[in-house]
Design a protein around this motif. Sequence first.
Motif, PDB file in Angstrom:
ATOM      1  N   ASN A   7       0.828  -1.200   0.000  1.00 49.50           N
ATOM      2  CA  ASN A   7       0.000   0.000   0.000  1.00 49.50           C
ATOM      3  C   ASN A   7       0.870   1.261   0.000  1.00 49.50           C
ATOM      4  N   GLY A   8       1.961   1.210   0.765  1.00 52.85           N
ATOM      5  CA  GLY A   8       2.887   2.338   0.791  1.00 52.85           C
ATOM      6  C   GLY A   8       3.556   2.547  -0.555  1.00 52.85           C
ATOM      7  N   PHE A   9       3.933   1.456  -1.211  1.00 57.67           N
ATOM      8  CA  PHE A   9       4.543   1.563  -2.529  1.00 57.67           C
ATOM      9  C   PHE A   9       3.552   2.114  -3.540  1.00 57.67           C
ATOM     10  N   TRP A  10       2.291   1.631  -3.485  1.00 54.71           N
ATOM     11  CA  TRP A  10       1.274   2.103  -4.426  1.00 54.71           C
ATOM     12  C   TRP A  10       1.034   3.606  -4.236  1.00 54.71           C
ATOM     13  N   THR A  11       1.002   4.049  -2.989  1.00 59.18           N
ATOM     14  CA  THR A  11       0.812   5.480  -2.708  1.00 59.18           C
ATOM     15  C   THR A  11       1.964   6.298  -3.275  1.00 59.18           C
ATOM     16  N   TYR A  12       3.193   5.781  -3.123  1.00 50.66           N
ATOM     17  CA  TYR A  12       4.356   6.483  -3.663  1.00 50.66           C
ATOM     18  C   TYR A  12       4.315   6.512  -5.185  1.00 50.66           C
ATOM     19  N   GLU A  13       3.969   5.401  -5.775  1.00 54.58           N
ATOM     20  CA  GLU A  13       3.978   5.282  -7.232  1.00 54.58           C
ATOM     21  C   GLU A  13       2.915   6.177  -7.878  1.00 54.58           C
ATOM     22  N   ASN A  14       1.816   6.385  -7.153  1.00 50.72           N
ATOM     23  CA  ASN A  14       0.708   7.184  -7.707  1.00 50.72           C
ATOM     24  C   ASN A  14       0.587   8.552  -7.004  1.00 50.72           C
ATOM     25  N   ARG A  15       1.696   9.018  -6.455  1.00 53.32           N
ATOM     26  CA  ARG A  15       1.666  10.259  -5.664  1.00 53.32           C
ATOM     27  C   ARG A  15       1.193  11.457  -6.491  1.00 53.32           C
ATOM     28  N   GLU A  16       1.609  11.539  -7.750  1.00 55.89           N
ATOM     29  CA  GLU A  16       1.235  12.692  -8.574  1.00 55.89           C
ATOM     30  C   GLU A  16      -0.264  12.693  -8.868  1.00 55.89           C
ATOM     31  N   ALA A  17      -0.807  11.515  -9.162  1.00 51.96           N
ATOM     32  CA  ALA A  17      -2.245  11.418  -9.436  1.00 51.96           C
ATOM     33  C   ALA A  17      -3.049  11.728  -8.178  1.00 51.96           C
ATOM     34  N   LEU A  18      -2.556  11.285  -7.013  1.00 53.95           N
ATOM     35  CA  LEU A  18      -3.254  11.542  -5.753  1.00 53.95           C
ATOM     36  C   LEU A  18      -3.262  13.030  -5.422  1.00 53.95           C
ATOM     37  N   VAL A  19      -2.129  13.698  -5.673  1.00 50.41           N
ATOM     38  CA  VAL A  19      -2.043  15.137  -5.424  1.00 50.41           C
ATOM     39  C   VAL A  19      -3.003  15.887  -6.334  1.00 50.41           C
TER      40      VAL A  19
END
Length: 453
Positions: A428-440
């Motif tokens: 979950n932490g890796f997925w959040t990091y990988e998709n950080r730009e989309a989440l922002v």
Amino acid sequence: MDWKEILRRRLAMPNTRTNRKKSEQELKDEEMDLFTKYYSEWKGDRKNTNEFYKTIPRFYYRLPAEDEVLLQKLREESRAVFLQRKSRELLDNEELQNLWFLLDKHQTPPMIGEEAMINYENFLKVGEKAGPKCKQFFTAKVFAKLLHTDSYGRISIMQFFNYVMRKVWLHQTRIGLSLYDVAGQGYLRESDLENYILELIPTLPQLDGLEKSFYSFYVCTAVRKFFFFLDPLRTGKIKIQDILACSFLDDLLELRDEELSKESQETNWFSAPSALRVYGQYLNLDKDHNGMLSKEELSRYGTATMTNVFLDRVFQECLTYDGEMDYKTYLDFVLALENRKEPAALQYIFKLLDIENKGYLNVFSLNYFFRAIQELMKIHGQDPVSFQDVKDEIFDMVKPKDPLKISLQDLINSNQGDTVTTILIDLNGFWTYENREALVANDNENSTDLDDT
């Protein structure tokens, strides 16, 4: 007689001394005679004036043994008397009120807004009237320390009074902690700190709602934070100075505030809601209700997305009982994962990642843990990410001194330790990091929508 006449007569006298040059042996003998003469004189004077040099002064006093009951009692009583004397030297409430009255009476105009100021001349006058206990606070050094940008060369009365209050509080707390220092060596063992916190509970209004049956778990929860962060070498003891220097004691004593906000309680590890949350999580994970956690039970921690490889390392390196984790070990685990930016937490996780015990992480170590992330991605139907890309990103973030090795200090210095460790141990932490730009971008869109409404 004129000096010229003396010189003339001297030159006229017959030279009775021989011009024979002394041999090397004669010169050595003469030198030794002079050395012996002067050394004997020096030694004689030293002997006469410094009689105590005959014996070496005592510099070590051993602690009484367990069977030396009388000596132990004597030592305990003498320490108690010493601490009582130190306590009497501190300002009490009445003396603090008197100090505030004197400061307010000698304030120096003009005021800055509603803040009263005092100049150095009046500062010294207050020091003379405040009494001997206050003398240590009324020095040029203290005044200069509190002097900032006032054009009249004054300091804030409130800042000075708060400084005095803080000093008094620190000394009171030091004395209070020292009463639990059974060894009398300036540190507290785990049992000493447990006794201190247990006796402190009734004085903290925010803990009034705790049932007495929960006290032991609360004390364990509170003590673990002190030892996890202040005893990184796991010696089983903490210096009292380190306890006073950190903010943990402030957080604990903050619970004296009866009107402490809900937000403050949630972020305070020592609050009742926080302790109950951590203990409640532990009970929820313990499916077989044996009071311990197996690897399978711990795998459900958080979002239940930590890799099996990482969990294997947790149970290999941490203290377990028949392969299961107790509450105290679980607290260390929680403190490490909830405070991944802190050096002590990174040290804990780094030890788990350093599978070869080499003191650094290399490409092999990173690949070993990231393969488990890739496997979880396949299980969840996600396209695995190339390890080479992740490896390059990690080394770019950390920028280690050695381009092929990442040390613990490299991880701490980079300020990216929490991100790196999360990438390697939690899907979950890796997925959040990988998709950080989309989440922002998504967060920005949501905030824009809220603004429009």
